[in-house]
Design an enzyme around this catalytic site. Structure first.
Site, PDB file in Angstrom:
ATOM      1  N   CYS A  91       0.838  -1.211   0.000  1.00 35.42           N
ATOM      2  CA  CYS A  91       0.000   0.000   0.000  1.00 35.42           C
ATOM      3  C   CYS A  91       0.871   1.258   0.000  1.00 35.42           C
ATOM      4  O   CYS A  91       0.643   2.182  -0.791  1.00 35.42           O
ATOM      5  CB  CYS A  91      -0.927   0.008   1.201  1.00 35.42           C
ATOM      6  SG  CYS A  91      -2.082  -1.379   1.253  1.00 35.42           S
ATOM      7  N   SER A  92       1.862   1.297   0.874  1.00 36.64           N
ATOM      8  CA  SER A  92       2.737   2.476   0.929  1.00 36.64           C
ATOM      9  C   SER A  92       3.529   2.621  -0.370  1.00 36.64           C
ATOM     10  O   SER A  92       3.747   3.737  -0.857  1.00 36.64           O
ATOM     11  CB  SER A  92       3.664   2.422   2.144  1.00 36.64           C
ATOM     12  OG  SER A  92       4.475   1.268   2.124  1.00 36.64           O
TER      13      SER A  92
END
Length: 196
Positions: A91-92
């Site tokens: 996600c990051s």
């Protein structure tokens, strides 16, 4: 009298059995897209809106805790980078990648949407030097349900699945991807190509 009781019992058993089948079938009917998490099947509450459809207006929460409407971005291309939590590796990484790509895109806004609290989103962006995307939280809205991306079962139930939606300046969806495996990155190239 005994045969009447037996018939009545049989009817009750059949009714309860049929009711169970109906309830189970309607529960499955509400589950949308099958995706995987570490190879294990999980589901979303619905399906992504189809290419060519008009975008549904939704209100999300910005890092300043103010409501942000999708209608505020009309007139630009919008890339919605949707994911479970900015505190996970993939996600990051997607936020960093879209942040890099957004710097070179004209008339385009990248919205990074998750259930993370706005405080966590703001802290992440500050620590990472992220300033080309808009972080939005679905922690108090129904965006995940409206767009069919809320996870319906499994360990991440209630969070958002990994998906990308691209909207043109007229408010129509021109690209969508429900990423089939939570641990897989979205197709950045295809999403960017949809706005060129």
């Amino acid at each position: 009298m005994t045969s009447v009781k037996k018939s009545s019992s049989t009817v009750k058993i059949l009714f309860i059995g049929l009711l169970g089948v109906f309830v189970t079938a309607s529960s499955f009917a509400q589950i949308g897209t099958a995706i995987t998490m570490g190879g294990n099947a999980i589901h979303t509450v619905g399906k992504l809106p189809a290419v060519g459809t008009e975008v549904k207006n939704s209100t999300l929460t910005g890092v300043d805790l103010k409501d942000k409407s999708l209608a505020e971005y009309k007139g630009k291309y919008i890339i919605m980078n949707i994911f479970p939590s900015v505190n996970t590796g993939v996600c990051s990484k997607s936020v960093r990648k879209f942040n890099e790509d957004a710097a070179g895109l004209k008339n385009t806004t990248v919205l990074c949407i998750s259930k993370d609290l706005p405080f966590a989103q703001k802290a992440f962006c500050g620590a990472e030097g992220i300033n080309n995307v808009v972080m939005l939280s679905d922690f108090r809205t129904d965006f995940g349900t409206a767009y069919g991306v809320q996870i319906a079962d499994g360990p991440m139930k209630g969070l958002l699945s990994r998906a990308v939606i691209v909207i043109n300046p007229e408010g129509k969806i021109v690209y969508e991807q429900q990423v089939p495996e939570i641990g897989q990155e979205p197709d950045y190239t295809a999403a960017i190509a949809a706005i060129k």
